[in-house]
Design an enzyme around this catalytic site. Structure first.
Site, short mmCIF file in Angstrom:
data_model
loop_
_atom_site.label_atom_id
_atom_site.label_comp_id
_atom_site.label_asym_id
_atom_site.label_seq_id
_atom_site.Cartn_x
_atom_site.Cartn_y
_atom_site.Cartn_z
N GLU A 182 4.25 -10.27 15.41
CA GLU A 182 3.64 -11.37 16.43
C GLU A 182 4.44 -11.99 16.59
OE1 GLU A 182 -0.37 -11.12 16.27
OE2 GLU A 182 -0.82 -11.03 18.73
N ARG A 232 0.78 -1.16 0.10
CA ARG A 232 0.28 0.20 -0.04
C ARG A 232 0.67 1.52 0.00
NH1 ARG A 232 -3.37 -2.02 4.69
NH2 ARG A 232 -1.82 -4.23 4.64
P1 AMP Z 1 3.91 -1.97 12.20
O1 AMP Z 1 5.33 -2.98 10.97
O2 AMP Z 1 3.73 -3.05 13.00
O3 AMP Z 1 4.25 -0.50 12.09
O4 AMP Z 1 2.84 -2.04 10.84
C1 AMP Z 1 2.92 -1.95 9.63
C2 AMP Z 1 2.56 -2.60 7.98
O5 AMP Z 1 1.39 -3.34 8.80
C3 AMP Z 1 1.73 -1.54 7.49
O6 AMP Z 1 2.22 -1.89 5.86
C4 AMP Z 1 0.09 -1.63 7.71
O7 AMP Z 1 0.18 -1.91 5.94
C5 AMP Z 1 0.06 -2.85 8.44
N1 AMP Z 1 -1.02 -3.26 9.05
C6 AMP Z 1 -0.39 -3.24 10.71
N2 AMP Z 1 -1.88 -3.31 11.40
C7 AMP Z 1 -3.02 -2.53 10.54
C8 AMP Z 1 -4.89 -2.44 10.51
N3 AMP Z 1 -4.85 -2.57 11.73
N4 AMP Z 1 -4.84 -1.86 9.62
C9 AMP Z 1 -4.43 -1.90 8.29
N5 AMP Z 1 -2.79 -2.29 8.13
C10 AMP Z 1 -2.27 -2.66 9.70
#
Ligand code: AMP
Length: 170
Positions: free
Chosen positions: A95, A58
């Site tokens: 996770e 995205r």
């Molecule tokens: P992080 O590495 O935990 O910051 O996760 C970021 C990535 O996970 C991004 O590329 C988001 O597209 C996806 N992501 C994580 N949580 C969500 C959520 N609640 N809704 C949509 N996309 C999410």
């Protein structure tokens, strides 16, 4: 413009307990899409950016539009095995287990000013790994931009002292 109103929240996707922030409803609205790209571009209007880097997948949608808006090039950071030429990679925690992202080694010239873009900041692991890749190639990170930030996960604590720009907070 209230961009938050264009985000659709989908419970229990992709698994139980996750409240997924769906950006397709924002992308489908021409006014919201234009306002989003204009707001993403705002911090970089002074011309201090040479390249926009976007994270699969995205981050590609917003990053390419932002690069076009700023009149600069776009560089993709991709999941493993997708980029055809020589790459470097960075691993980050999920996770359960780890994941990896890659960038072409010749994608950034040393000293180029880089803005990195993704759709959403959650725990910050993905963006921290992207920052590591850009730094390894000696790109100068001038800003990190998200459409959405989940403030309660404190993801920005993983992102050091770089300027962070977010359009919509939860
Ligand atoms: P992080 O590495 O935990 O910051 O996760 C970021 C990535 O996970 C991004 O590329 C988001 O597209 C996806 N992501 C994580 N949580 C969500 C959520 N609640 N809704 C949509 N996309 C999410």
């Amino acid at each position: 413009m209230d961009l938050k109103g264009f985000i659709r929240e989908v419970p229990d996707f992709p698994k139980v307990g996750i409240l997924f922030k769906d950006i397709t409803t924002l992308l489908a609205d021409s006014d919201a899409l234009r306002a989003t790209i204009e707001q993403l571009a705002q911090p970089y209007r002074n011309g201090a950016v040479d390249l926009v880097v976007g994270i699969e997948s995205r981050g590609f949608i917003f990053g390419t539009a932002l690069a076009h808006e700023l009149g600069v090039g776009f560089v993709p950071i991709r999941k493993p095995g997708k980029l055809p030429s020589e790459t470097i990679s960075a691993e980050y925690e999920l996770e359960y287990g780890t994941d990896k992202i890659e960038i072409h080694t010749d994608a950034i010239a040393g000293g180029q000013k880089v803005a990195i873009v993704d759709d959403l900041l959650a725990t910050g692991g993905t963006m921290a790994a992207a920052c590591q890749l850009v730094s390894e190639l000696k790109g100068e990170i001038v800003g990190i931009s998200f459409v959405i930030e989940l403030d309660y996960l404190n993801g920005r604590e993983k992102l050091g002292d770089w300027p962070i720009h977010t359009l919509i907070h939860y």
